[in-house]
Design an enzyme around this catalytic site. Structure first.
Site, short mmCIF file in Angstrom:
data_model
loop_
_atom_site.label_atom_id
_atom_site.label_comp_id
_atom_site.label_asym_id
_atom_site.label_seq_id
_atom_site.Cartn_x
_atom_site.Cartn_y
_atom_site.Cartn_z
N GLN A 218 0.81 -1.23 0.00
CA GLN A 218 0.00 0.00 0.00
C GLN A 218 0.84 1.27 0.00
OE1 GLN A 218 -3.18 0.14 -0.49
NE2 GLN A 218 -3.73 -2.00 -0.16
N LYS B 105 -1.30 -2.44 -8.08
CA LYS B 105 -1.84 -1.36 -7.24
C LYS B 105 -1.20 -0.02 -7.59
CE LYS B 105 -2.51 -4.31 -3.18
NZ LYS B 105 -3.94 -4.57 -3.14
N1 C6P Z 1 -4.73 -5.69 -0.51
C1 C6P Z 1 -6.95 -4.71 -0.64
O1 C6P Z 1 -8.04 -4.55 -1.17
P1 C6P Z 1 -1.41 -8.98 -3.62
O2 C6P Z 1 -2.80 -9.53 -3.63
O3 C6P Z 1 -0.38 -10.06 -3.36
O4 C6P Z 1 -1.12 -8.14 -4.79
O5 C6P Z 1 -1.34 -7.95 -2.38
C2 C6P Z 1 -1.53 -8.43 -1.08
C3 C6P Z 1 -1.47 -7.32 -0.07
C4 C6P Z 1 -0.44 -7.32 0.84
N2 C6P Z 1 -0.32 -6.36 1.77
C5 C6P Z 1 -1.19 -5.34 1.84
C6 C6P Z 1 -1.00 -4.29 2.88
C7 C6P Z 1 -2.27 -5.29 0.96
O6 C6P Z 1 -3.15 -4.30 1.04
C8 C6P Z 1 -2.42 -6.31 -0.02
C9 C6P Z 1 -3.60 -6.33 -0.96
C10 C6P Z 1 -5.90 -5.53 -1.35
O7 C6P Z 1 -6.68 -4.21 0.45
C11 C6P Z 1 -6.46 -6.81 -1.88
S1 C6P Z 1 -6.78 -7.99 -0.63
#
Ligand code: C6P
Length: 406
Positions: free
Chosen positions: A202, A225
């Site tokens: 994030q 993201k």
């Molecule tokens: N959070 C949210 O809607 P991935 O899925 O591997 O790209 O990211 C995982 C992830 C790891 N750490 C943090 C702090 C995150 O926010 C996320 C992904 C998204 O909040 C999808 S669950």
């Protein structure tokens, strides 16, 4: 507003779409961001002009694909100020990066009685991979939050012991919006001779992140993201630590020499990249970094802060609006509930207004339990969001109140 979001929106084809005859108000970028034409075009150009399997031959296209893939790695290294592009491993996403660390670092180095220090605000990606270490008697410990949603740093200081071998913390919470003082946490971890891991999923998309300044041993983040495509992410690691680690995935392209019963691993970073790589993903991520760098990460962060302040003023006027924390956090993430209404119902009704928000447990079930909640609604902002979209969110929440007679 410090950024001209309207101007950026023109770069994103998805904003030409209407949903329910209304312009899209996309307030779910913490889940995944939308993609600008520049990223889409870069991927298209790669397939139309350069596609081949990198590192595998010397014909023109193969050489171009190799150059493009490795240039993307250099770009990522510069973006987070890594010492060298050898410290950049392309992975699928943050989850995969954390799994590599759990298998290749923790399973190799931790033993019974050792401890891993995490926090209660972690995403499942920074909890679940570590749980398998419990099988060998490693203890997981979780630092709590304060009443305002910040991390309890006093408790972190108390909980770290000589047995703490890993401290792994999110830079920015996807639920609370809290930006942790990871530089200070890193100092505490290193004074204790613990490995320090940062979940940057994030933070990296939304604020300047400099791995030399943070002095983290590892940083994980996801391309999708930060305007890039899905299925490309990054594991940054200090080269001296990566050199000593065993690879997690084994097979082709991560080898120097294979005998029938043993193999010599390739150099960094390829030792950790088995099989045909995701060149299209790296190309898209590289174009996304160009876009973000042109706008400026500090400017994006400021824009999100301004939107957050505006949103909290506006939404706090709505009956039944209950933010998880009342306006102390201004980091582009507004988590809330509407009294008497499930978050999925809130998201469903908002969709009528073409407002996209996330609802549910946010992949943070332990944090939800800590907050005494089962699910929440979350609006999150990025460079292309406007105050008008927040006004539409407010309009939609008034409709939620009408439907549920609050
Ligand atoms: N959070 C949210 O809607 P991935 O899925 O591997 O790209 O990211 C995982 C992830 C790891 N750490 C943090 C702090 C995150 O926010 C996320 C992904 C998204 O909040 C999808 S669950």
């Amino acid at each position: 507003m410090s950024l001209n979001a309207e101007k950026f929106r023109e770069d994103f084809p998805i904003f030409k779409r209407k949903i329910n005859n209304r312009p899209l108000a996309f307030l779910d970028s913490a889940s995944t961001s939308q993609k600008p034409q520049q990223v889409i075009d870069a991927i298209k150009d790669y397939y139309e002009q350069h596609n081949a399997n990198p590192h595998r031959s010397i014909y023109t296209l193969c050489d171009e694909a190799t150059q493009i893939y490795e240039k993307a790695r250099e770009k990522v290294a510069k973006f987070i100020n890594a010492k060298s592009d050898k410290e950049i491993i392309f992975v699928r996403n943050t989850n995969e990066a954390m799994n590599i660390l759990a298998y290749s670092y923790a399973m190799e180095n931790l033993k019974e009685g050792d401890e891993i220090l995490l926090t209660i605000m972690e995403h499942h990606a920074n909890i679940v991979p570590w749980q398998m270490l419990q099988k060998r008697g490693v203890k997981l410990k979780f630092v709590d939050i304060n009443d305002d949603g910040t991390l309890n740093l006093n408790q972190l200081n108390e909980m770290i012991t000589k047995n703490t071998k890993i401290v792994s913390v999110t830079h920015k919470s996807n639920v609370l919006g809290t930006v942790n003082n990871v530089k200070e946490i890193g100092r505490i971890a290193h004074d204790n001779e613990s490995i320090f891991i940062v979940d940057g999923a994030q933070a990296v998309p939304n604020m300047p992140v400099d791995v030399k300044d943070l002095d983290c041993d590892f940083l994980a983040f996801s391309g999708h993201k930060m305007l890039g495509p899905m299925n490309i992410g990054v594991l940054y690691g200090k080269s001296d630590i990566l050199e000593k680690m065993e690879p997690f995935m084994r097979g082709s392209d991560m080898i120097k020499e294979v005998q029938l019963t043993e193999t010599v691993w390739n150099d960094l970073p390829w030792k950790f990249e088995a099989g045909t790589p995701n060149v299209e993903g790296a190309v898209g991520l590289s174009a996304a970094i160009d876009y973000l760098s042109k706008v400026g990460l500090s400017e994006i962060q400021k824009h999100e802060e301004e939107l957050s302040v505006y949103a909290m003023e506006k939404l706090n006027e709505i009956k039944g609006f209950k933010p998880v924390f009342n306006g102390t956090l201004k980091n582009g993430v507004i988590s809330f509930n509407m009294v008497g209404t499930h978050s999925h119902d809130v998201a469903y009704i908002l969709d009528e207004f073409a407002v996209a928000i996330r609802s549910g447990h946010m992949c943070c079930q332990p944090l939800m339990r800590r907050l005494g909640m089962q699910s929440i609604a979350r609006a999150s902002f990025y460079l292309y969001n406007t105050k008008e979209e927040i006004d539409t969110l407010a309009e939609g929440l008034e409709k939620v109140n009408q439907v549920f007679k609050v």
